[in-house]
Scaffold this motif. Structure first.
Motif, PDB file in Angstrom:
ATOM      1  N   ASP A 103       0.837  -1.207   0.000  1.00  0.00           N
ATOM      2  CA  ASP A 103       0.000   0.000   0.000  1.00  0.00           C
ATOM      3  C   ASP A 103       0.862   1.243   0.000  1.00  0.00           C
ATOM      4  OD1 ASP A 103      -2.213  -1.506   0.085  1.00  0.00           O
ATOM      5  OD2 ASP A 103      -2.602  -1.252   2.223  1.00  0.00           O
ATOM      6  N   TRP A 159       2.552   1.826  -3.336  1.00  0.00           N
ATOM      7  CA  TRP A 159       1.703   2.372  -4.396  1.00  0.00           C
ATOM      8  C   TRP A 159       1.458   3.847  -4.167  1.00  0.00           C
ATOM      9  CZ3 TRP A 159       1.576   0.183  -8.772  1.00  0.00           C
ATOM     10  CH2 TRP A 159       1.540  -1.202  -8.903  1.00  0.00           C
ATOM     11  N   MET A 160       1.413   4.235  -2.884  1.00  0.00           N
ATOM     12  CA  MET A 160       1.169   5.637  -2.614  1.00  0.00           C
ATOM     13  C   MET A 160       2.372   6.485  -2.947  1.00  0.00           C
ATOM     14  SD  MET A 160      -1.155   5.390   0.609  1.00  0.00           S
ATOM     15  CE  MET A 160      -2.262   4.096   0.294  1.00  0.00           C
ATOM     16  N   ILE A 161       3.546   5.951  -2.669  1.00  0.00           N
ATOM     17  CA  ILE A 161       4.749   6.679  -3.063  1.00  0.00           C
ATOM     18  C   ILE A 161       4.847   6.660  -4.588  1.00  0.00           C
ATOM     19  CG2 ILE A 161       7.261   6.672  -2.949  1.00  0.00           C
ATOM     20  CD1 ILE A 161       6.950   5.433  -0.150  1.00  0.00           C
ATOM     21  N   GLY A 162       4.445   5.503  -5.109  1.00  0.00           N
ATOM     22  CA  GLY A 162       4.269   5.419  -6.555  1.00  0.00           C
ATOM     23  C   GLY A 162       5.536   5.537  -7.373  1.00  0.00           C
TER      24      GLY A 162
END
Lengths: 283, 602
Positions: free
Chosen positions: A67, A70-73
């Motif tokens: 998670d 993905w947020m740091i991406g």
């Protein structure tokens, strides 16, 4: 399914370790171990606890790392895939059923054996420093590896080029996917922890080549095989493997620097009467 | 790890906490990524560049192969194309919620009725997040045709849909590629697998298990149901098998027809003031939700109002759900009667077929969702409900209480979702003489467990070895050869509504230009895709238009001899004809730089 695969793994690796003890460790060291094991365990206990804590933390962290990632991406799949791509294809072109069987065996059984056996082998030495360095290096691998996993999202070649890179392991032996799924996410390919841990063992085997010359040779062969297997099976890119080797080198060097710097047993010795001390006073 | 059902509010929802922490981080990194990218791809210039997003092989082997086919053909004609892979939910987040894409390759869930196109393409939804118009298409003629087919007389509807499909084929907000056949394998511990479509509610009802069987173990290759079953979330599922089991809807699809399900029946009244229709719906009495509360007309009215605005008028702007937008938009008004808890009158801005489809949304319990909403509102002055993104439509912490034939039992992330039979379900009422044995199939097995399995090949092996009963997820074409010739396991084939497609983000240039979209679509060789990715014509059929066969006009049926831009591939055997492609792009205003081998903006 998973239980079956785990049982099989446990049996095979145990057999391999027993045979290797006979081949590399020898009776003399075993006899010595029987008398000295308490002291050795005491010496290795602190770092073992640290490793256990890191592994536990790791298994919890892996729930949230995806998670967070993905947020740091910071998705690097495209970059890796732009830079290489061809090498993995070439490597896979060399595939034969025998090679696939060999590398699949190495990826699962060879790898676990490579990680477990040195713990036994170094435990059989009076000098506990190699054992402590090994456990410290494992700890560092997991810690630094996890940090990289947080920052880098990347899918392996088998996920990007299914028509070209065959997922040899999972297509040939789908049952292993149950096992690898437990320990790894498909976005955690950079760096290759398989490679880094195998390379860690290989580097340390080289350092202890005077004590275990034959093991040094076997460790190099296995270490190289593990690194190749990850690419041959389409699980890792060459860049992941290079990063894994760098991570291993850093971990081994750091472990060398750090181990012995703080001695918990000295600290304890000064304050609490040890079991051995008590017993000596007895008669 | 069982789901904590005692805490209905995910005030400390894991994702949002992480998001807050990561927001700063991602800002600080984004510049960094751009610089990495320009190092890798060379200096900035005016070369045409496109990014294609899809899911990795572990999530869908076929889409990534189609995406790579397109990537390589775009590169061959001089476009700087790159491929991005995202996990299933991240992929949907990027395309449906954030609209942060140029092109994507995916599988659309579609529906049995072509009215799903209303939701997918109407310009009213161009700014909304969710399954509604992710392409950002705003074409007046398409809006008009979408509305016309809704109001058309059932006999004329096919004729009204024809010009719509033609217009879509010209505008190309997306390019349909092929329609797969849905393959699954199942064990012989149950009978009746072939009675109904296994991606629908009915597939799991009326099965006849062997005497000692108490659990149906269905394998899913998608781990999302083990994590979140929020019926409103746009990103945790493509289609609604699990939601259909947890929640009842007024009507249900039985052999191409919507039949009363939670409703005991309905009376049509076509003599309305407008062109639409209206229905007086009678609910079954004594139906309850899984928590024991009765299902009443108020719950039904609430459901439709809530889907239309998930803030329930508390926020300054309405916040429509990121799902069922098309269904709900067909409804004009719902009238309930204070005296009668089981009757309501629904008027529709649409003809009967579309109106019936609107009756298939899951009925939500008002008491659960209103309480959830009130907990979230807290302070009205400071309340906002970002459409498609806010907690109530994304959270995994809302009690999944419906009135459906199965109720939530437990779930464990990346491992399983377990449902148990709801013994008070209306289909199990033996005294109810309004039940039709062919329509109102009963939940027979005590428990259904959806177990997460890594892939098609291992799922097949698991069913064959008796470790599971069904592969719920569609099997990938390449794995079909692994199905053993065995008495204990059988393959079941279902037609699909779903279709593989290439989606364009028409909000961004150059994809905002329909001529450019037409040109790109001609770089996909659909027949090559069938041969190379699906291996057999029986496994998937190439498409020229996205609706099911019965709605497809003759001239939009697939014909490999056709040589117009609707179906043509500009090349042969998967390889593009580069010269023709350059001419095509030059004709619409791009310039091919022979020396650099690049297609540039003019």
């Amino acid at each position: 399914m998973l239980v079956q695969v785990l049982m099989q793994l446990a049996v095979v690796v145990t057999l391999m370790v027993i045979v290797s003890i006979g081949l590399f460790v020898g009776r003399y060291r075993l006899r010595e171990t029987r008398t000295e094991w308490r002291g050795r365990i005491r010496a290795a206990a602190p770092i073992t606890v640290v490793l256990a804590v890191v592994l536990l933390f790791n298994s919890v962290a892996r729930q949230i790392v995806p998670d967070l990632s993905w947020m740091i991406g910071w998705n690097l799949t495209w970059a890796i895939y732009d830079i290489e791509g061809q090498f993995i294809l070439w490597l896979q072109d060399q595939a034969t059923p025998w090679l696939t069987a060999y590398f699949s065996f190495i990826y699962i059984y060879g790898y676990v054996f490579l990680l477990v056996f040195p713990v036994v082998a170094y435990f059989a030495l009076s000098n506990t420093r190699p054992l402590r360095e090994l456990l410290a290096a494992y700890t560092l691998n997991y810690t630094l590896g996890l940090v990289l996993y947080i920052f880098v999202i990347a899918y392996g070649p088998r996920n990007m080029m299914p028509e070209l890179v065959e997922a040899l392991l999972y297509d040939t032996y789908p049952q292993y996917q149950h096992l690898t799924r437990q320990v790894n996410r498909n976005t955690n390919v950079f760096p290759s922890l398989h490679t880094s841990l195998a390379a860690t063992v290989t580097f340390l085997a080289y350092r202890t080549r005077d004590v275990y010359p034959k093991w040094n040779v076997v460790a190099i062969l296995l270490g190289v095989s593990v690194a190749i297997s990850t690419m041959y099976l389409g699980i890792h890119w060459a860049i992941d493997v290079v990063a894994g080797i760098v991570l291993a080198y850093v971990s081994v060097e750091l472990a060398h620097l750090l181990v012995g710097r703080w001695s918990l047993s000295d600290w304890v010795d000064g304050r609490v009467p040890t079991i051995g001390g008590l017993r000596n006073r007895d008669p | 790890m069982n789901r904590n059902t005692t805490d209905p509010v995910d005030g400390v929802d894991r994702r949002s906490v992480l998001a807050a922490g990561a927001a700063g981080l991602s800002l600080s990194l984004s510049g960094c990524i751009d610089s990495v990218r320009s190092v890798v791809t060379g200096e900035e210039d005016d070369q045409l560049s496109l990014s294609i997003v899809t899911v990795p092989r572990d999530d869908n082997r076929e889409t990534v192969q189609i995406a790579r086919h397109l990537e390589s053909n775009l590169q061959a004609v001089g476009i700087d194309a790159d491929l991005t892979v995202r996990s299933r939910s991240e992929f949907l987040e990027m395309t449906l919620i954030d609209h942060d894409f140029d092109l994507y390759v995916g599988r659309h869930p579609a529906d049995f009725d072509p009215d799903f196109l209303y939701e997918a393409l109407h310009s009213t939804y161009a700014d909304e997040s969710g399954w509604q118009n992710p392409f950002g298409l705003t074409v007046r003629e398409i809006d008009r045709l979408l509305e016309a087919q809704r109001l058309a007389d059932p006999d004329d509807r096919k004729a009204t849909i024809e010009p719509l499909l033609e217009e879509i084929a010209v505008e190309k907000p997306f390019e349909p590629i092929c329609r797969p056949t849905e393959y699954r394998v199942a064990s012989d511990r149950f009978e009746g697998w072939d009675n109904s479509h296994l991606a629908t509610r009915r597939g799991y009802l009326g099965l006849e298990p062997d005497d000692d069987v108490e659990r149906l173990n269905a394998l899913v290759t998608d781990a999302r149901p083990s994590r979140n079953v929020n019926p409103l979330s746009a990103t945790v599922r493509e289609r609604g098998t699990v939601v259909d089991l947890l929640y009842d809807s007024l009507g249900t699809l039985v052999d191409d027809e919507i039949r009363p399900w939670l409703a005991e029946g309905w009376e049509w009244d076509d003599e309305t003031e407008d062109d639409g229709t209206a229905a007086t719906v009678t609910l079954r009495e004594d139906c309850t939700f899984h928590d024991g509360e009765p299902v009443t007309a108020a719950d039904v009215a609430f459901t439709y109002a809530f889907l239309e605005d998930t803030s329930y008028t508390s926020a300054t702007h309405p916040s429509p759900a990121p799902r069922y937008r098309g269904h709900v938009s067909a409804i004009d008004e719902i009238e309930t009667d204070d005296e009668d808890e089981y009757t309501l009158r629904i008027s529709f801005d649409a003809g009967r077929e579309v109106a019936e489809r609107a009756l298939t949304v899951p009925i939500l319990p008002e008491h659960v969702w209103l309480a959830e909403l009130n907990d979230r509102i807290g302070d009205l002055d400071d309340f906002s409900a970002p459409q498609g993104r806010w907690g109530i439509v994304t959270s995994d912490a809302i009690d999944p209480i419906g009135s459906g034939p199965y109720q939530f039992e437990s779930q464990s992330e990346r491992d399983h979702l377990t449902l148990e039979r709801f013994d008070d379900h209306f289909t199990l009422d033996e005294e109810d003489d309004t039940l039709d044995a062919d329509v109102h199939l009963e939940p027979t097995v005590d428990e259904i467990r959806f177990t997460v399995d890594p892939g098609s090949v291992s799922s097949i092996e698991r069913v064959a070895s008796g470790g599971a009963d069904l592969t719920e997820s569609m099997l990938e074409a390449f794995s079909l050869a692994d199905i053993p010739e065995d008495d204990g396991i059988e393959r079941y084939d279902d037609d699909s509504w779903t279709f593989y497609h290439l989606g364009f983000n028409t909000r961004r240039m150059p994809c905002g230009d329909f001529r450019f979209r037409q040109a790109v679509a001609q770089l996909i060789d659909k027949e090559w895709v069938i041969d190379e990715v699906f291996f057999d014509e029986a496994h998937a059929e190439p498409l020229a238009t996205p609706v099911t066969d019965e709605w497809t006009p003759d001239h939009l049926e697939w014909d490999s001899e056709d040589d117009d831009f609707v179906t043509r591939f500009l090349g042969s055997d998967g390889e593009p004809n580069v010269t023709l492609a350059h001419d095509m792009f030059e004709e619409i205003g791009y310039r091919y730089d022979e020396d650099a081998g690049r297609l540039r903006h003019n």
